[in-house]
Design an enzyme around this catalytic site. Sequence first.
Site, short mmCIF file in Angstrom:
data_model
loop_
_atom_site.label_atom_id
_atom_site.label_comp_id
_atom_site.label_asym_id
_atom_site.label_seq_id
_atom_site.Cartn_x
_atom_site.Cartn_y
_atom_site.Cartn_z
N ASP A 9 -4.47 -4.92 5.86
CA ASP A 9 -4.86 -5.75 4.72
C ASP A 9 -3.75 -6.74 4.38
OD1 ASP A 9 -6.34 -6.69 2.56
OD2 ASP A 9 -5.49 -5.22 1.18
N HIS B 31 -2.47 -1.16 -3.50
CA HIS B 31 -3.69 -0.38 -3.30
C HIS B 31 -3.71 0.83 -4.23
CE1 HIS B 31 -4.13 -2.04 1.07
NE2 HIS B 31 -4.57 -2.89 0.16
N SER C 181 0.85 -1.18 0.00
CA SER C 181 0.00 0.00 0.00
C SER C 181 0.89 1.24 0.00
CB SER C 181 -0.94 -0.03 1.22
OG SER C 181 -1.88 1.03 1.15
#
Length: 362
Positions: free
Chosen positions: A299, A200, A173
């Site tokens: 995540d 992401h 991310s």
Amino acid sequence: MKKKVLIVDDSAIVRRVLSKILERLNLEIDTAKDGEEAVEKALSNRYDLITVDIEMPGKNGIQVIKEIMEKNPTRILVISAYTTEDAELTLEALDNGALGFITKPSKIGTSVQQIEKEIIQKVEEILKVPRYKILMNLKKASKLKNDFDQIKRIDTTSYKPNEDTRYVLIGASTGGPRLIETIVSTLPENYPYPLCIVQHMPVNFTKKFAERLNSLSKLNVVEASNGEEVVPGKVIIGKGGWHLHFARRSTDNVVICKLAPNTAGRFFVPSVDEMFFSALEVIDPKQIMAVLLTGIGDDGADGMVELRKRGAYTIAESEETAIVYGMPKEAYLRGGAVKVLPFPKIVEEILKFGTKNELQRV
């Protein structure tokens, strides 16, 4: 003492809306209406964070970021629009040191709820980034690549035959794009296993990201699509707005990609956890290397725990090199990481995966 934030946007409405959101975090807010004012303020004050729009009249966001990073490196968060052109410019902003980005709807005044949660989460996480890591993040992917001379001397002619095809799954991310560029530009053309990467990113961005990576890589880099074969010589980037799932083609048992909607209501789409859990249903876990790089939140942590339980080789990036030590930290704390390594060592593990010199999974 309150932390200070500078909001840079040519729209008075955007400045007002963002100010109201960030005031809820007990931050001291300052604003700039254009690039010239932004640079002047950034060089004469010590802000903890600067949010920057890309498209502005006169000095645009890229020029603003370059000047600030050259003269007074600061945490920068890009808040830009959904256009394809802005996607290219935002990737350039990340290359020049921005720590992250958020895409804003065109009518931000009437749809702020769409991005408010993301703004708060990203601002909170980026404010935690130590200042020395801002300088670390300024390194270009090409400069990072030069740090891998020793790694590139690995005997890549010793890769095992492809009858035992393995799969490398990578999640990232905030701070991830630069690292992913380094990985794909370092892999040799005879690397024997496919890589699937979830970074992401929203709609429109992942296609441009894949195109950029393809220009840097000796392998074929593509954005995920339905039916895309997951085979050696290929790097697949999860498509923004869809989760990256897998299936077996009935005619020949080849692993293929499936684009899945966000039925579980995940905050990030694509989600690293969605990729990890789907892989468990289709691929023998003992044939998987799963890597979790820098990023906000958690995540990928739960998926990595399950992958490790079922025999996958799992690696989390260490706090030493992670720009944001969120996702890999959670994977480690939950017991999902076989190893916790700094980024250069992770690249080395990916390169050695499947060679006669493969490192021990301890």
